[in-house]
Design a protein around this motif. Structure first.
Motif, PDB file in Angstrom:
ATOM      1  N   PRO A 340       4.834  34.570  74.440  1.00  0.00           N
ATOM      2  CA  PRO A 340       5.786  34.274  73.545  1.00  0.00           C
ATOM      3  C   PRO A 340       7.410  34.011  74.318  1.00  0.00           C
ATOM      4  CG  PRO A 340       5.582  36.870  73.535  1.00  0.00           C
ATOM      5  CD  PRO A 340       4.553  36.106  74.299  1.00  0.00           C
ATOM      6  N   GLY A 341       7.979  32.946  73.660  1.00  0.00           N
ATOM      7  CA  GLY A 341       9.187  32.546  74.232  1.00  0.00           C
ATOM      8  C   GLY A 341      10.165  33.554  73.833  1.00  0.00           C
ATOM      9  N   GLY A 342      11.270  32.938  74.243  1.00  0.00           N
ATOM     10  CA  GLY A 342      12.712  33.925  74.399  1.00  0.00           C
ATOM     11  C   GLY A 342      13.369  33.971  73.112  1.00  0.00           C
ATOM     12  N   HIS A 343      13.400  32.928  72.423  1.00  0.00           N
ATOM     13  CA  HIS A 343      14.162  32.672  71.135  1.00  0.00           C
ATOM     14  C   HIS A 343      13.398  32.379  69.886  1.00  0.00           C
ATOM     15  CE1 HIS A 343      13.459  28.577  72.213  1.00  0.00           C
ATOM     16  NE2 HIS A 343      13.648  28.044  71.136  1.00  0.00           N
ATOM     17  N   ALA A 344      12.162  32.277  69.957  1.00  0.00           N
ATOM     18  CA  ALA A 344      11.137  31.974  68.754  1.00  0.00           C
ATOM     19  C   ALA A 344       9.847  32.491  69.280  1.00  0.00           C
ATOM     20  CB  ALA A 344      11.352  30.515  68.692  1.00  0.00           C
ATOM     21  N   VAL A 345       8.992  32.705  68.143  1.00  0.00           N
ATOM     22  CA  VAL A 345       7.485  32.334  68.023  1.00  0.00           C
ATOM     23  C   VAL A 345       6.998  31.172  67.802  1.00  0.00           C
ATOM     24  CG1 VAL A 345       5.574  33.507  67.245  1.00  0.00           C
ATOM     25  CG2 VAL A 345       7.428  35.038  68.097  1.00  0.00           C
ATOM     26  N   PHE A 346       6.085  30.440  68.558  1.00  0.00           N
ATOM     27  CA  PHE A 346       5.692  28.936  68.277  1.00  0.00           C
ATOM     28  C   PHE A 346       4.264  29.359  67.852  1.00  0.00           C
ATOM     29  CE2 PHE A 346       9.367  28.684  70.899  1.00  0.00           C
ATOM     30  CZ  PHE A 346       9.915  27.292  70.766  1.00  0.00           C
ATOM     31  N   LEU A 347       3.783  28.743  66.508  1.00  0.00           N
ATOM     32  CA  LEU A 347       2.480  28.754  66.050  1.00  0.00           C
ATOM     33  C   LEU A 347       1.832  27.446  66.804  1.00  0.00           C
ATOM     34  CD1 LEU A 347       3.308  29.407  62.341  1.00  0.00           C
ATOM     35  CD2 LEU A 347       2.604  30.916  63.933  1.00  0.00           C
ATOM     36  N   ASP A 348       0.559  27.684  66.941  1.00  0.00           N
ATOM     37  CA  ASP A 348      -0.254  26.619  67.511  1.00  0.00           C
ATOM     38  C   ASP A 348      -0.800  25.802  66.442  1.00  0.00           C
ATOM     39  OD1 ASP A 348      -1.940  24.808  68.920  1.00  0.00           O
ATOM     40  OD2 ASP A 348      -2.839  26.302  70.136  1.00  0.00           O
ATOM     41  N   ALA A 349      -0.352  24.803  66.030  1.00  0.00           N
ATOM     42  CA  ALA A 349      -0.699  24.134  64.706  1.00  0.00           C
ATOM     43  C   ALA A 349      -2.022  23.452  64.930  1.00  0.00           C
ATOM     44  CB  ALA A 349       0.410  22.935  64.593  1.00  0.00           C
ATOM     45  N   LYS A 350      -2.350  22.970  66.285  1.00  0.00           N
ATOM     46  CA  LYS A 350      -3.599  22.343  66.245  1.00  0.00           C
ATOM     47  C   LYS A 350      -4.938  23.034  66.147  1.00  0.00           C
ATOM     48  CE  LYS A 350      -2.565  18.577  69.861  1.00  0.00           C
ATOM     49  NZ  LYS A 350      -2.883  18.275  71.275  1.00  0.00           N
ATOM     50  N   ARG A 351      -4.500  24.639  66.518  1.00  0.00           N
ATOM     51  CA  ARG A 351      -5.674  25.551  66.472  1.00  0.00           C
ATOM     52  C   ARG A 351      -5.618  26.319  65.016  1.00  0.00           C
ATOM     53  NH1 ARG A 351      -4.713  29.904  70.258  1.00  0.00           N
ATOM     54  NH2 ARG A 351      -6.766  30.313  69.750  1.00  0.00           N
ATOM     55  N   LEU A 352      -4.333  26.528  64.459  1.00  0.00           N
ATOM     56  CA  LEU A 352      -4.183  26.941  63.209  1.00  0.00           C
ATOM     57  C   LEU A 352      -4.668  26.058  62.096  1.00  0.00           C
ATOM     58  CD1 LEU A 352      -1.036  28.897  62.020  1.00  0.00           C
ATOM     59  CD2 LEU A 352      -2.427  27.480  60.383  1.00  0.00           C
ATOM     60  N   ALA A 353      -4.471  24.744  62.323  1.00  0.00           N
ATOM     61  CA  ALA A 353      -5.149  23.722  61.229  1.00  0.00           C
ATOM     62  C   ALA A 353      -5.758  22.541  61.731  1.00  0.00           C
ATOM     63  CB  ALA A 353      -4.043  23.178  60.287  1.00  0.00           C
ATOM     64  N   PRO A 354      -7.035  22.880  62.499  1.00  0.00           N
ATOM     65  CA  PRO A 354      -7.898  21.854  63.300  1.00  0.00           C
ATOM     66  C   PRO A 354      -8.403  20.701  62.359  1.00  0.00           C
ATOM     67  CG  PRO A 354      -9.131  23.959  63.057  1.00  0.00           C
ATOM     68  CD  PRO A 354      -7.761  24.154  62.466  1.00  0.00           C
ATOM     69  N   HIS A 355      -8.336  20.866  61.200  1.00  0.00           N
ATOM     70  CA  HIS A 355      -8.979  19.880  60.274  1.00  0.00           C
ATOM     71  C   HIS A 355      -7.898  18.826  60.167  1.00  0.00           C
ATOM     72  CE1 HIS A 355      -6.458  22.590  57.487  1.00  0.00           C
ATOM     73  NE2 HIS A 355      -6.614  21.644  56.757  1.00  0.00           N
TER      74      HIS A 355
END
Length: 458
Positions: A340-355
């Motif tokens: 995780p980064g220092g100022h945020a959590v980044f969701l991986d949109a490609k893997r979360l919504a592959p459709h």
């Protein structure tokens, strides 16, 4: 103790407007499905940005009462200038009303049509300021930075081999300066190592190319170096920051991040000629060089905040907050950028919504779902924000499709994060039903701020 507590007490509160799903659906439709266009009062948990959204300390509020509003040469300016010089070591400091103003002055002064500006990763306003005056903004992120699951400690680093190739291809005369963004916001809030800064500087020095640091989150980057880079565990964060800045020729800074202030920034450098050029444009665009578009009270708040951001206890708490959120999401199987980064959590949109293909902007589908489900406002860092057009005018998607949950500094408590985790879990379970979106109107520059969307089935 195993439990890391907030190194502060709360002395003032702000009420949160708890909305209904029906009200959120209506609000999002009025905002053309672009969360930037929502009213802040309609956002229960606002993670759109960590820029200027933090809570100031009692020391900062007290300092504001000392604000000297003299037009020229105020006491507040002297305190601000002295603090910036103490941290960065730069000879010339020019205040601006925020970071993008510093980027604008830098670009308008030094970038010409056809100029090439390499960076580990340009953020949106940096790229836009460069392109607005005819330059080309190149991202030269290290290969591991393009993998959301690679656990390398410094995934924000610049690809030094790619930098050498860039200089060989374009010629040093086309590169007025090179930039490093610390931490690398576009790449998931990932840090840059001191070793990488040294290597980049060594390459640039051979060709007489200056190095400019985008220092918005310099203190968080210094903390990562403290925690992860060999030989720095016993060094104060201030000393680490000084070592980093000593390798650069200049810096742009949004003090709305690691200045812990609600407004402000600066442009700093060592070169006398640069400074005179910057100063002339500063007077035209921002104000007199000793206030630069800021009130004296803002200069005072920043002078205090820059030091507070370098306090180890504060950074330990700040990073523990991010870790708490990221650990819970990982346990649920929700794909995020790791580490995780220092100022945020980044969701991986490609893997979360592959459709959803990049052309359907999966990040927007997730952003809007988070708002509809729980009133959580976040931001897409993907093909809406960073797509480019090829020579034929066709849109080329961003290599990363991310959703950033930017955490305001000293604002939310653990129960807010527990609520956020519940919202994210609900959206995760419904991920296969997330719609794609299309853009139905957009401006020429920085389209993500104001463009209009519609769900693809609408």
């Amino acid at each position: 103790m195993r439990t890391i507590i907030e190194p502060f007490r709360i002395k003032s509160t702000e009420s949160i407007h708890l909305t209904t799903p029906e009200a959120r659906a209506a609000a999002l439709k009025r905002a053309h499905y672009n969360v930037f266009l929502l009213d802040a009062k309609d956002c229960c948990i606002d993670l759109l940005t960590d820029s200027g959204t933090g809570a100031m300390s009692t020391a900062q509020w007290a300092a504001m009462m000392l604000g000297d509003e003299s037009y020229a040469g105020s006491r507040s300016w002297k305190r601000f200038e002295a603090t910036v010089k103490e941290i960065t070591g730069f000879a010339h400091v020019l205040p601006t009303h925020q970071g993008r103003a510093a980027e604008g002055i830098l670009s308008e002064t030094l970038v010409k049509p056809g100029s090439v500006i390499p960076n580990n990763s340009h953020f949106d306003t940096t790229r836009a300021n460069i392109e607005y005056v005819g330059g080309k903004a190149l991202n030269l992120l290290c290969p591991e930075g393009l993998s959301t699951q690679d656990q390398s400690p410094f995934k924000g680093n610049m690809d030094v081999a790619a930098l050498k190739d860039c200089i060989a291809k374009h010629g040093p005369e086309k590169i007025p300066f090179c930039m490093l963004t610390v931490t690398n916001n576009t790449g998931g809030g990932q840090p840059v190592s001191i070793q990488n800064v040294r290597e980049v500087k060594a390459v640039l020095r051979q060709h007489g190319i200056p190095l400019v640091i985008d220092a918005c989150r310099f203190a968080e980057n210094a903390f990562f170096i403290h925690e992860r880079e060999t030989g720095y565990a016993d060094k104060p964060l201030l000393e680490i920051a000084r070592e980093m800045f000593a390798l650069a020729d200049g810096a742009t800074m949004s003090c709305k991040k690691d200045g812990l202030a609600n407004i402000g920034g600066f442009l700093a450098c060592n070169d006398d000629v640069w400074a005179e050029q910057f100063r002339n444009l500063l007077i035209l665009r921002e104000g007199f060089p000793t206030y630069g578009g800021l009130a004296g009270r803002d200069l005072e708040a920043i002078a205090v905040g820059l030091k507070e951001a370098l306090e180890l206890d504060y950074q330990v708490y700040r990073h523990a907050t991010i870790t708490y959120l990221s650990d819970h999401l990982t346990a649920l199987g929700i794909p995020i950028v790791l580490p995780p980064g220092g100022h945020a959590v980044f969701l991986d949109a490609k893997r979360l919504a592959p459709h959803i293909p990049p052309s359907g902007y999966p990040g927007i589908g997730i952003v809007n779902a988070l708002y509809l489900e729980g009133g959580v406002r976040s931001v897409e860092l993907g093909s809406v924000m960073f797509a480019k057009k090829d020579a034929q005018g066709n849109e080329q998607p961003s290599p990363l499709e991310l959703v950033r949950l930017a955490i305001p500094r000293r604002v939310y408590t653990q129960s807010h994060f527990d609520y956020l985790i519940e919202v994210l879990e609900t959206v995760w379970r419904q991920r296969n039903r997330l719609p794609a979106y299309r853009i139905v109107w957009q401006p020429e520059f920085l389209r993500h701020f104001t463009c209009h969307f519609l769900p693809c089935e609408a």
